[in-house]
Design a protein around this motif. Structure first.
Motif, short mmCIF file in Angstrom:
data_model
loop_
_atom_site.label_atom_id
_atom_site.label_comp_id
_atom_site.label_asym_id
_atom_site.label_seq_id
_atom_site.Cartn_x
_atom_site.Cartn_y
_atom_site.Cartn_z
N TYR A 1 0.83 -1.20 0.00
CA TYR A 1 0.00 0.00 0.00
C TYR A 1 0.87 1.26 0.00
N THR A 2 0.56 2.16 -0.90
CA THR A 2 1.19 3.48 -0.89
C THR A 2 0.12 4.51 -1.21
N PHE A 3 0.00 5.50 -0.37
CA PHE A 3 -0.96 6.57 -0.60
C PHE A 3 -0.18 7.79 -1.08
N PRO A 4 -0.42 8.23 -2.32
CA PRO A 4 0.40 9.29 -2.90
C PRO A 4 0.23 10.67 -2.26
N GLY A 5 -0.87 10.89 -1.57
CA GLY A 5 -1.02 12.14 -0.84
C GLY A 5 -2.29 12.90 -1.16
N GLU A 6 -2.65 13.76 -0.20
CA GLU A 6 -3.83 14.60 -0.35
C GLU A 6 -3.79 15.71 0.70
N LYS A 7 -4.65 16.67 0.52
CA LYS A 7 -4.96 17.63 1.57
C LYS A 7 -6.44 17.96 1.42
N GLU B 1 5.03 5.08 7.56
CA GLU B 1 5.79 6.31 7.29
C GLU B 1 4.83 7.30 6.67
N THR B 2 4.81 8.50 7.23
CA THR B 2 3.94 9.54 6.71
C THR B 2 4.76 10.81 6.50
N THR B 3 4.49 11.50 5.43
CA THR B 3 5.12 12.79 5.16
C THR B 3 4.04 13.86 5.27
N VAL B 4 4.30 14.85 6.10
CA VAL B 4 3.35 15.93 6.35
C VAL B 4 4.03 17.24 5.98
N ASP B 5 3.48 17.91 4.98
CA ASP B 5 4.05 19.18 4.52
C ASP B 5 5.56 19.10 4.31
N GLY B 6 6.03 17.97 3.74
CA GLY B 6 7.43 17.81 3.39
C GLY B 6 8.32 17.21 4.47
N PRO C 1 -6.58 20.48 8.82
CA PRO C 1 -7.09 20.92 7.53
C PRO C 1 -6.00 21.66 6.73
N GLY C 2 -5.88 21.31 5.46
CA GLY C 2 -4.90 21.96 4.60
C GLY C 2 -3.51 21.36 4.63
N GLN C 3 -3.25 20.37 5.50
CA GLN C 3 -1.92 19.75 5.55
C GLN C 3 -1.83 18.64 4.50
N TYR C 4 -0.86 18.78 3.60
CA TYR C 4 -0.63 17.74 2.60
C TYR C 4 0.08 16.57 3.29
N HIS C 5 -0.42 15.34 3.07
CA HIS C 5 0.17 14.17 3.73
C HIS C 5 0.13 12.95 2.82
N THR C 6 1.14 12.10 2.98
CA THR C 6 1.24 10.82 2.27
C THR C 6 1.38 9.72 3.32
N GLN C 7 1.20 8.47 2.89
CA GLN C 7 1.36 7.34 3.80
C GLN C 7 1.89 6.13 3.05
N LYS C 8 2.75 5.36 3.73
CA LYS C 8 3.17 4.06 3.21
C LYS C 8 3.69 3.23 4.37
N PRO C 9 3.54 1.90 4.28
CA PRO C 9 4.03 1.05 5.37
C PRO C 9 5.55 1.03 5.41
N VAL C 10 6.08 0.81 6.60
CA VAL C 10 7.52 0.63 6.77
C VAL C 10 7.78 -0.85 6.55
N MET C 11 8.64 -1.15 5.59
CA MET C 11 8.96 -2.54 5.28
C MET C 11 9.93 -3.09 6.32
N GLN C 12 9.61 -4.25 6.86
CA GLN C 12 10.46 -4.88 7.86
C GLN C 12 11.16 -6.06 7.23
N ASN C 13 12.44 -6.23 7.57
CA ASN C 13 13.21 -7.38 7.08
C ASN C 13 12.97 -8.57 8.00
N HIS C 14 12.60 -9.68 7.41
CA HIS C 14 12.41 -10.92 8.16
C HIS C 14 13.41 -11.92 7.62
N GLY C 15 14.37 -12.33 8.43
CA GLY C 15 15.31 -13.26 7.88
C GLY C 15 16.41 -13.64 8.79
#
Length: 70
Positions: A15-21, A36-41, A56-70
């Motif tokens: 899942y990757t959310f490209p962003g919105e406000k 991992e989220t990016t808020v206003d850069g 309101p008005g804050q541009y934000h994106t979201q994506k999961p943090v990938m964990q290494n299993h091994g």
């Protein structure tokens, strides 16, 4: 002001959310895993049981943090 309620969503590792406000508050709660989220850069890592409130008005994106299993 109106209260907007969104439903519970489970996201997979690709899942990757490209962003919105928008003109309302948004709360994201991490009940499992890491996000991992990016808020206003600026990037933040959220862990299990963390939450973030986007204003309101804050541009934000979201994506999961990938964990290494091994």
């Amino acid at each position: 002001p109106p209260l907007v309620v969104h439903y519970y969503q489970v996201r997979n590792a690709s899942y990757t959310f490209p962003g919105e406000k928008h003109n309302y508050w948004e709360l994201t709660f991490i009940d499992n895993g890491e996000l991992e989220t990016t808020v206003d850069g600026e990037t933040y890592k959220l862990d299990e049981l963390d939450l973030i409130l986007y204003a309101p008005g804050q541009y934000h994106t979201q994506k999961p943090v990938m964990q290494n299993h091994g």
